[in-house]
Scaffold this motif. Sequence first.
Motif, short mmCIF file in Angstrom:
data_model
loop_
_atom_site.label_atom_id
_atom_site.label_comp_id
_atom_site.label_asym_id
_atom_site.label_seq_id
_atom_site.Cartn_x
_atom_site.Cartn_y
_atom_site.Cartn_z
N ALA A 100 -65.60 -2.06 23.31
CA ALA A 100 -66.42 -2.47 23.92
C ALA A 100 -67.78 -2.48 23.48
CB ALA A 100 -66.38 -1.48 25.46
N VAL A 101 -68.08 -1.51 22.71
CA VAL A 101 -69.38 -1.47 22.03
C VAL A 101 -69.29 -2.46 21.00
CG1 VAL A 101 -70.75 -0.22 20.19
CG2 VAL A 101 -69.38 1.10 22.08
N GLN A 102 -68.27 -2.96 20.41
CA GLN A 102 -68.42 -3.99 19.08
C GLN A 102 -68.65 -5.11 20.02
OE1 GLN A 102 -64.54 -3.40 17.49
NE2 GLN A 102 -65.26 -1.64 16.12
N LEU A 103 -67.84 -5.52 21.08
CA LEU A 103 -68.12 -7.01 21.72
C LEU A 103 -69.49 -6.98 22.21
CD1 LEU A 103 -66.72 -9.03 23.01
CD2 LEU A 103 -66.61 -7.77 25.07
N LEU A 104 -70.12 -5.94 22.85
CA LEU A 104 -71.43 -6.22 23.50
C LEU A 104 -72.40 -5.98 22.28
CD1 LEU A 104 -72.94 -6.71 26.22
CD2 LEU A 104 -73.03 -4.03 26.26
N THR A 105 -72.39 -5.28 21.06
CA THR A 105 -73.29 -5.28 20.23
C THR A 105 -73.19 -6.47 19.56
OG1 THR A 105 -72.98 -3.05 19.79
CG2 THR A 105 -73.97 -4.00 17.98
N ALA A 106 -72.16 -7.20 19.24
CA ALA A 106 -72.17 -8.51 18.62
C ALA A 106 -72.82 -9.43 19.54
CB ALA A 106 -70.75 -9.07 18.33
N ALA A 107 -72.88 -9.34 20.88
CA ALA A 107 -73.36 -10.67 21.66
C ALA A 107 -75.08 -10.16 21.99
CB ALA A 107 -72.73 -10.48 22.96
N ALA A 108 -75.26 -9.08 21.83
CA ALA A 108 -76.74 -8.72 22.05
C ALA A 108 -77.56 -8.66 20.76
CB ALA A 108 -76.76 -7.24 22.66
N GLY A 109 -77.08 -7.91 19.61
CA GLY A 109 -77.79 -8.14 18.37
C GLY A 109 -78.60 -6.58 18.33
N ALA A 160 -79.15 -2.69 26.69
CA ALA A 160 -79.53 -1.54 26.06
C ALA A 160 -79.02 -0.34 26.74
CB ALA A 160 -80.84 -1.54 25.69
N MET A 161 -79.24 -0.37 28.24
CA MET A 161 -78.95 0.44 29.05
C MET A 161 -77.30 0.77 28.96
SD MET A 161 -80.74 3.00 30.78
CE MET A 161 -79.67 4.45 31.10
N THR A 162 -76.78 -0.37 29.40
CA THR A 162 -75.11 -0.53 29.09
C THR A 162 -74.43 0.07 27.75
OG1 THR A 162 -75.09 -2.04 30.65
CG2 THR A 162 -73.31 -1.89 29.56
N LEU A 163 -75.16 -0.44 26.83
CA LEU A 163 -74.80 0.08 25.44
C LEU A 163 -74.86 1.49 25.30
CD1 LEU A 163 -75.81 -2.88 23.01
CD2 LEU A 163 -73.25 -1.74 23.12
N ALA A 164 -76.15 2.06 25.57
CA ALA A 164 -76.38 3.58 25.65
C ALA A 164 -75.41 4.27 26.40
CB ALA A 164 -77.68 3.98 26.10
N ASP A 165 -74.96 3.82 27.49
CA ASP A 165 -73.96 4.57 27.93
C ASP A 165 -72.49 4.36 27.80
OD1 ASP A 165 -72.56 5.59 30.76
OD2 ASP A 165 -71.69 3.57 30.64
N LEU A 166 -72.20 3.28 27.04
CA LEU A 166 -70.86 3.34 26.14
C LEU A 166 -70.74 4.21 24.72
CD1 LEU A 166 -70.47 -0.68 26.25
CD2 LEU A 166 -69.20 1.02 27.54
N VAL A 196 -74.38 9.41 19.95
CA VAL A 196 -75.64 10.14 20.71
C VAL A 196 -76.70 9.62 20.09
CG1 VAL A 196 -76.62 12.10 21.41
CG2 VAL A 196 -74.09 11.82 21.53
N ARG A 197 -76.84 9.62 18.82
CA ARG A 197 -78.26 8.93 18.07
C ARG A 197 -78.56 7.70 18.40
NH1 ARG A 197 -80.63 13.12 15.61
NH2 ARG A 197 -79.39 14.88 14.81
N GLU A 198 -77.32 6.63 18.62
CA GLU A 198 -77.32 5.54 18.59
C GLU A 198 -77.95 5.04 20.10
OE1 GLU A 198 -77.69 1.05 18.26
OE2 GLU A 198 -78.07 2.93 16.81
N ALA A 199 -77.49 6.00 21.22
CA ALA A 199 -77.51 6.11 22.35
C ALA A 199 -79.16 6.09 22.58
CB ALA A 199 -76.68 6.69 23.43
#
Length: 203
Positions: A49-58, A66-72, A82-85
């Motif tokens: 999930a993180v890989q998919l959304l990061t690839a799409a969002a940059g 960013a909020m969704t990615l932080a939660d993931l 945690v640091r990336e969040a």
Amino acid sequence: AWASAGAARFSEANAALEQLAALPESTQSLAITRERALILSELGRTTEAVQLLTAAAGATPDAPTAMTLADLHLRSGTIDDVREAERLLRIVRAADSGEEEAASVLFGLYSPRGPLADSAKLGAIIRDLRSTNAAAWLLRVEQSRELAGRSLWPQAAALLEDLSRQNPEPPGVITTLASIWERAADTQPELSAKGEASLRAKL
């Protein structure tokens, strides 16, 4: 029955994921990709999930992404995640220093028992909110804790009781209230009894 319901939910999530993935590439908006990522996480495929959304969002996603990615990342639980969040939540805060959702998560990360405990960063969040959103529920929770620390139980509880009736209820409100009611038992048993009745009514 529980196993049957869980299997049905798993099947529904897989079906929804397949439907979204099958949409034409031209219609694969960031919102749809975000939904796909959430379903993947629900299925226990958080890394994917993180890989998919990061690839799409940059590297610098918009605030909702960013909020969704932080939660993931927080669901993954490693210190690197945690640091990336934290980095992503600060992107949300940079877009709106008065917002409360990201501030609340950062507050938990920076609190004394949090994974990134940092009193200076915690104080900065409180100062930012006081200057940009003085009515923030997070400030009221923090103020109630300060009052409780001085054994001012009725004042501490009063700050939070109306928040506890909101829907959705802000995070941390009912647990803070329960702590106040419990600690007030020795000196103000009537307040403690009232609190216990309120808590039972919620359950």
